[in-house]
Design a protein around this motif. Structure first.
Motif, mmCIF file in Angstrom:
data_model
loop_
_atom_site.group_PDB
_atom_site.id
_atom_site.type_symbol
_atom_site.label_atom_id
_atom_site.label_comp_id
_atom_site.label_asym_id
_atom_site.label_seq_id
_atom_site.Cartn_x
_atom_site.Cartn_y
_atom_site.Cartn_z
ATOM 1 N N GLN A 163 29.004 104.886 84.753
ATOM 2 C CA GLN A 163 30.052 104.240 83.774
ATOM 3 C C GLN A 163 29.516 103.628 82.443
ATOM 4 N N ARG A 164 28.495 103.141 82.221
ATOM 5 C CA ARG A 164 28.209 102.435 80.974
ATOM 6 C C ARG A 164 27.957 103.592 79.935
ATOM 7 N N LEU A 165 26.850 104.467 80.568
ATOM 8 C CA LEU A 165 26.594 105.658 79.682
ATOM 9 C C LEU A 165 27.961 106.627 79.156
ATOM 10 N N GLU A 166 28.747 106.630 79.916
ATOM 11 C CA GLU A 166 30.036 107.508 79.752
ATOM 12 C C GLU A 166 30.864 106.809 78.627
ATOM 13 N N GLU A 167 30.993 105.404 78.747
ATOM 14 C CA GLU A 167 31.728 104.697 77.899
ATOM 15 C C GLU A 167 30.960 104.718 76.374
ATOM 16 N N ARG A 169 28.904 106.770 75.142
ATOM 17 C CA ARG A 169 29.017 108.365 74.788
ATOM 18 C C ARG A 169 30.423 108.597 74.055
ATOM 19 N N ILE A 170 31.508 108.118 75.013
ATOM 20 C CA ILE A 170 32.832 108.298 74.116
ATOM 21 C C ILE A 170 32.933 107.354 72.752
ATOM 22 N N LYS A 171 32.471 106.216 72.764
ATOM 23 C CA LYS A 171 32.518 105.366 71.666
ATOM 24 C C LYS A 171 31.528 106.184 70.507
ATOM 25 N N VAL A 172 30.320 106.948 70.963
ATOM 26 C CA VAL A 172 29.551 107.401 69.817
ATOM 27 C C VAL A 172 30.226 108.777 69.217
ATOM 28 N N ALA A 173 30.921 109.335 70.066
ATOM 29 C CA ALA A 173 31.717 110.519 69.630
ATOM 30 C C ALA A 173 32.689 110.355 68.836
ATOM 31 N N ALA A 174 33.424 109.066 68.990
ATOM 32 C CA ALA A 174 34.647 108.646 68.250
ATOM 33 C C ALA A 174 34.118 107.706 66.965
ATOM 34 N N ASN A 175 32.818 107.730 66.616
ATOM 35 C CA ASN A 175 32.103 106.797 65.709
ATOM 36 C C ASN A 175 32.361 105.602 65.772
ATOM 37 N N ALA A 176 32.522 105.006 66.979
ATOM 38 C CA ALA A 176 32.717 103.466 67.476
ATOM 39 C C ALA A 176 31.597 102.742 67.648
ATOM 40 N N ALA A 177 30.315 103.618 67.839
ATOM 41 C CA ALA A 177 29.417 102.941 68.415
ATOM 42 C C ALA A 177 28.098 103.843 67.655
ATOM 43 N N ARG A 178 26.732 103.251 67.356
ATOM 44 C CA ARG A 178 25.656 104.108 67.039
ATOM 45 C C ARG A 178 24.982 104.471 68.049
ATOM 46 N N GLU A 179 24.007 105.571 67.690
ATOM 47 C CA GLU A 179 23.461 106.338 68.606
ATOM 48 C C GLU A 179 22.471 105.304 69.436
ATOM 49 N N ASP A 180 21.994 104.297 68.659
ATOM 50 C CA ASP A 180 20.988 103.419 69.375
ATOM 51 C C ASP A 180 21.411 102.663 70.507
ATOM 52 N N GLU A 181 22.636 102.432 70.635
ATOM 53 C CA GLU A 181 23.284 101.812 71.720
ATOM 54 C C GLU A 181 23.231 102.995 72.802
ATOM 55 N N LEU A 182 23.415 104.260 72.435
ATOM 56 C CA LEU A 182 23.237 105.162 73.613
ATOM 57 C C LEU A 182 21.503 105.163 74.132
ATOM 58 N N ARG A 183 20.829 104.881 73.194
ATOM 59 C CA ARG A 183 19.543 104.889 73.460
ATOM 60 C C ARG A 183 18.942 103.772 74.251
ATOM 61 N N ARG A 184 19.667 102.677 74.126
ATOM 62 C CA ARG A 184 19.587 101.476 74.731
ATOM 63 C C ARG A 184 19.945 101.501 76.168
ATOM 64 N N GLU A 185 20.920 102.280 76.408
ATOM 65 C CA GLU A 185 21.675 102.633 77.859
ATOM 66 C C GLU A 185 20.587 103.610 78.633
#
Length: 258
Positions: A163-167, A169-185
């Motif tokens: 669930q956390r990764l999916e959330e 990913r959606i934010k990164v795709a919408a430019n609402a989060a940076r990719e380093d947050e995805l790296r963290r997850e």
């Protein structure tokens, strides 16, 4: 004489260096490659404040299985392998003999661990005036209760990581989060896989040792049906934990960064 003394000195020197390392290996589990992720999620420790309650519960439940009741294995391996290597070097037997020593170390460690365990169980059974097989069966039954709790914890962590990764990913795709947050997850998920891998390794070793105990008891004429049933339950729970671990790995492989 001087040559023999030199060989003894070399063996002792190796022992002085290797023995603390071997003991250190006996006391810890987990990766030893010295590497680490960009973010620390506690590895097998439950103390990291970055952990979610679910991840902390996973580590606490896994900690139960980090110390085996067959703890004499490593010591037996050190003694058997060390004595064999000493004999090989002093006897000029060369590399082939040293290779055989490595095998003897593994066999000697396993035999020493199980023999020591059985002696302890016989002594405990005599004190309590019960059968040793009943003590072993009760021990595995108690482990299975804790193992079922561990599987439940791992299932909750898998669901949460997904669930956390999916959330994110959606934010990164919408430019609402940076990719380093995805790296963290992703690092978080991989740390959870490491915990499961370490625990599964310990569980398989413990299961194998219990199966050897069954063979010894059966050879002594005892009815091991109930004991084997508990080991069967342990196998089922190990398989369930493997499935959760593999599910996490599948989620991890699906993550694309960059």
């Amino acid at each position: 004489m001087a040559e023999t003394a030199g060989k003894v000195a070399r063996v002792l020197a190796v022992a002085v260096v290797a023995f603390p390392v071997l003991l250190g290996g006996c006391q810890t589990t987990g990766d030893s490659d010295g590497g680490g992720s960009l973010f620390d999620f506690g590895g097998s420790s439950s103390d990291d404040p970055n952990l979610t309650p679910e991840e902390r519960a996973l580590r606490e439940d896994a900690e139960v299985f980090n110390e085996t009741v067959f703890g004499g294995a490593a010591t037996g391996a050190v003694i058997a392998g060390g004595l064999c290597a000493l004999g090989a070097l002093l006897g000029n037997n060369g590399g082939n003999a040293l290779g055989r020593c490595a095998i003897m170390a593994g066999v000697g460690g396993a035999i020493g661990a199980i023999d020591g365990y059985m002696v302890a169980k016989r002594q405990e059974a005599a004190r309590k005036q019960v059968r040793e097989i009943d003590l072993v069966t009760e021990e595995i039954e108690a482990k299975n209760v804790k193992l079922r709790r561990l599987v439940d914890s791992s299932r909750r962590v898998v669901d949460q990581n997904r669930q956390r990764l999916e959330e994110v990913r959606i934010k990164v795709a919408a430019n609402a989060a940076r990719e380093d947050e995805l790296r963290r997850e992703k690092d978080r998920l991989e740390a959870n896989i490491d915990v499961m891998d370490d625990t599964l390794e310990n569980l398989r070793d413990e299961r194998d040792n219990y199966e050897e105990v069954v063979r010894e008891l059966r050879a002594g004429g005892q009815n091991t049906a109930q004991l084997e049933a508990q080991i069967g339950e342990m196998n089922q729970q190990i398989a369930a934990l493997e499935r959760e671990r593999n599910e996490l790995e599948a989620i991890n492989r699906a993550v694309r960064i960059g």
